[in-house]
Design an enzyme around this catalytic site. Structure first.
Site, mmCIF file in Angstrom:
data_model
loop_
_atom_site.group_PDB
_atom_site.id
_atom_site.type_symbol
_atom_site.label_atom_id
_atom_site.label_comp_id
_atom_site.label_asym_id
_atom_site.label_seq_id
_atom_site.Cartn_x
_atom_site.Cartn_y
_atom_site.Cartn_z
ATOM 1 N N ASP A 1 0.984 -1.284 -0.201
ATOM 2 C CA ASP A 1 -0.073 -0.263 -0.008
ATOM 3 C C ASP A 1 0.866 1.156 0.122
ATOM 4 O O ASP A 1 1.050 2.031 1.033
ATOM 5 C CB ASP A 1 -0.920 0.022 1.224
ATOM 6 C CG ASP A 1 -1.992 0.977 1.144
ATOM 7 O OD1 ASP A 1 -2.231 1.667 0.009
ATOM 8 O OD2 ASP A 1 -2.985 1.060 2.122
ATOM 9 N N ASN B 1 4.281 4.640 4.244
ATOM 10 C CA ASN B 1 4.984 3.589 3.418
ATOM 11 C C ASN B 1 5.459 4.391 2.262
ATOM 12 O O ASN B 1 4.488 4.516 1.304
ATOM 13 C CB ASN B 1 3.722 2.687 2.934
ATOM 14 C CG ASN B 1 3.314 1.365 3.963
ATOM 15 O OD1 ASN B 1 3.707 1.405 5.206
ATOM 16 N ND2 ASN B 1 2.739 0.612 3.496
ATOM 17 N N GLY C 1 -4.023 4.573 16.910
ATOM 18 C CA GLY C 1 -4.124 3.412 17.694
ATOM 19 C C GLY C 1 -5.217 2.554 17.373
ATOM 20 O O GLY C 1 -5.648 2.629 16.278
ATOM 21 N N HIS D 1 4.445 4.443 13.748
ATOM 22 C CA HIS D 1 3.198 4.734 12.799
ATOM 23 C C HIS D 1 1.973 4.264 13.382
ATOM 24 O O HIS D 1 0.822 4.656 12.913
ATOM 25 C CB HIS D 1 3.504 4.057 11.311
ATOM 26 C CG HIS D 1 3.095 2.767 11.182
ATOM 27 N ND1 HIS D 1 3.441 1.848 11.796
ATOM 28 C CD2 HIS D 1 2.030 2.172 10.168
ATOM 29 C CE1 HIS D 1 2.888 0.661 11.350
ATOM 30 N NE2 HIS D 1 1.981 0.968 10.595
#
Lengths: 486, 142
Positions: free
Chosen positions: A99, A335, A384, A409
């Site tokens: 992704d 990413n 979270g 992250h």
């Protein structure tokens, strides 16, 4: 290093464990964690993956991992690796992930919890109807023509703001890279990627992606939070998604290219999933062009969802944009591979920094941060699980000396998806979430089961490690009150 | 209890999803893998096999061909919203697989979708035959 071999881990400081160089490792491995998190980390094979990444040609300083590390395809999720193109450094699609430019943005509003607490179900229903989510979600906006796709892939969020009128200049200023990564070239992208992407702009997808309404319930740095327009009780919106089928296809296409490149360039790797090519090779350059297209697609996607979210809030609450004040605090990718200047052993080097499940976290004063934020540092958004809380952090000076300007992250999974589904059998998950004060709308209950809070580590343990290590500081915490899951 | 001749089961994997599949021959193995993939993605039992789609893939290795084959099945779901119920015919020959799959277009009133897949990965995939049983593991990135 063989998969069954035990990885040696030595605690070298309060928050850092090192994997010493052995065999053909070019640099050591270095994992940021607490003793408690390290116990969980040792249970999966991600330390072995950190050691494997240390074999990559041209890797600089160390193969790094953030405390939310867990097993990933080739690289661990939570991994950071910088390579030097001038020293044969490589680019690896596995170091970016499927992704491409999966990321998070957080928007603040002028609303308080009091303003929305009786309207939260109506708001969520409207958002759920407006922002497509779930498997193969599509058609948030009209399917794009090939020409429109090409423009979007080059211009990213700018395409959505300037050509479609969905957003503001301020949105672009508060997006990493201005929402437009340079070097994108649609000719490096397959027809199938275009086909997968043209209907999916403005959609969340499924898995761990979400749209969340949260309330600031704890402020750690009031002055910084104030600068970001947030005080106790402020309603914020978090959007977590990426480049959808387009990015997945780009990754898939280039894994095949890189598998062949490994043989062509005689690169020795301990795991074929780390397949890569020299940054300066034709294969490396083509991937970078396609990856930039996917990064831009993801920013266009999050920008479109932002626009749809603003419209929905205004319609449901009967407010204008000024009263709503839904401004973008920041948008980060977690990413990505990017070229950045970093000082290594007293010398500034231009490096290819892979961040896979890791977030850029530049400190105050860094000229790469937008001017309006430069005196406070770059905001970092760390979601979270959907039941507890998310954090907004700010980059700290230690990021540049220890992690190539990177931090964590997210929370990181603790339980497999299958185990989480087993755990949820016979339970009314939506009622459980409602008891926690969180209204959930989901395209599929199976995703809800997989994403329940008990499947994740406590994200506060993760952000505390990075704060303790001087890499990023906590600014405020958001408690979810409404969540849309794919 | 003896294992059925061909079948599949979901396996545990921290971040992703996966399944193990086994069969007496390669053709049956690829058909069983399609059923396993379908069951990860949607309620396969609700899909009526009233249409067919043709799929043809090539690859240098058994693993590459299996990945390509499953990718094509998933592409039908993502690009055409078309759900595969099972494989009608399949022929694995040399570096090529050709087959027809049965299914129907997605109908939100009847079909429940579960999970979106980013990719079929090569992780832990080894298509091998031991004691006349072909087996492999498939991990999908979600």
């Amino acid at each position: 290093m063989a998969e069954h071999q035990q990885v040696q881990l030595e605690q070298v400081s309060e928050f850092v464990w090192e994997i010493p160089r052995t065999g053909k490792m070019r640099v050591p491995g270095r994992i940021f964690a607490s003793p408690q998190l390290m116990r969980d980390i040792k249970r999966d094979r991600s330390p072995w993956q950190v050691a494997n990444v240390a074999h990559l040609p041209g890797i600089v300083s160390a193969s790094l991992a953030m405390p939310d590390i867990h097993w990933g395809y080739g690289f661990p999720i939570g991994g950071v690796a910088a390579t030097d193109p001038l020293e044969g450094g490589v680019i690896s699609p596995g170091g970016v992930g499927y992704d491409i430019n999966c990321g998070v943005r957080v928007l603040r509003t002028r609303l308080t919890h009091e303003d929305v607490k009786d309207r939260i179900r109506t708001l969520l229903d409207a958002l759920f109807a407006t922002v497509p989510s779930g498997v193969g979600s599509s058609h948030a906006i009209k399917s794009l023509s090939r020409g429109e796709m090409n423009q979007l892939l080059v211009e990213g969020a700018e395409y959505v703001v300037k050509r479609r009128g969905m957003g503001t200049e301020s949105d672009l200023l508060h997006t990493e890279e201005g929402g437009r990564l340079a070097g994108a070239d649609p000719s490096a992208v397959s027809d199938r990627a275009i086909e997968r992407g043209r209907k999916q702009v403005g959609t969340l997808g499924s898995g761990n992606h979400f749209l969340e309404i949260g309330v600031a319930d704890e402020i750690f740095l009031p002055e910084v939070a104030g600068r970001l327009g947030v005080e106790l009780g402020t309603i914020c919106v978090l959007i977590h998604c990426g480049s959808r089928g387009f990015g997945y296809q780009v990754c898939d296409d280039y894994l095949s290219v890189m598998h062949r490149a490994v043989g062509k360039y005689g690169i020795e790797l301990p795991d074929r999933q780390l397949c890569c090519a020299p940054v300066d090779s034709d294969e490396g350059q083509s991937y970078l062009k396609a990856m930039a297209c996917a990064a831009n697609y993801a920013w266009a996607n999050r920008q479109t969802i932002t626009h749809l979210t603003r419209q929905t809030f205004m319609e449901v609450l009967g407010m204008g944009p000024a009263d709503l004040g839904m401004n973008l605090i920041y948008d980060v990718c977690h990413n990505i591979a990017k070229f950045e200047d970093h000082e290594v052993e007293g010398r500034t080097r231009r490096l290819c920094v892979h961040r896979k499940g890791a977030t850029r976290a530049f400190p105050a004063g860094d000229r790469r941060i937008p001017e309006s934020l430069r005196d406070i540092g770059q905001p970092v958004l760390v979601p979270g699980d959907m039941g507890r809380y998310s954090y907004v952090l700010i980059g700290a000076p230690g990021a540049l000396t220890q992690t190539f300007g990177s931090t964590c992250h997210g929370a990181g999974r603790m339980m497999s998806r299958k185990q989480a589904k087993r755990e949820s059998k016979g339970r009314d998950l939506l009622a459980e979430m409602a008891q926690r004060g969180v209204v959930v709308r989901a395209a599929g209950m199976r995703t809800v089961a997989e994403e329940m809070p008990y499947a994740y580590k406590d994200v506060s343990d993760v952000v505390d490690v990075m704060a303790g290590a001087g890499v990023s500081e906590k600014v405020f915490r958001l408690k979810p009150i409404g969540v849309i899951k794919g | 209890m003896a294992e059925p001749v061909a079948g599949h089961r979901e396996i545990d994997h921290t971040a992703d999803l996966g399944f193990e599949v086994w069969a007496p021959d390669l053709n049956t193995l690829h058909a069983a893998a399609v059923r396993a993939l379908a069951e990860l993605c949607y309620d396969r039992a609700a899909v009526i096999p009233r249409e067919e789609r043709f799929i043809s893939v090539t690859g240098d290795s058994r693993e590459e061909r299996l990945v390509q084959w499953l990718q094509e099945v998933y592409f039908l779901l993502e690009s055409e919203s078309w759900l595969t119920e099972d494989v009608a015919t399949i022929r694995c020959c040399g570096d090529e697989i050709q087959g027809r799959v049965r299914g129907e277009p997605y109908d939100p009133a009847r079909h429940t979708l579960y999970t979106e897949i980013k990719a079929i990965t090569y992780h832990h995939m080894q298509v091998e035959c031991h004691d006349d049983v072909w087996r492999t593991t498939v991990i999908v990135d979600v």
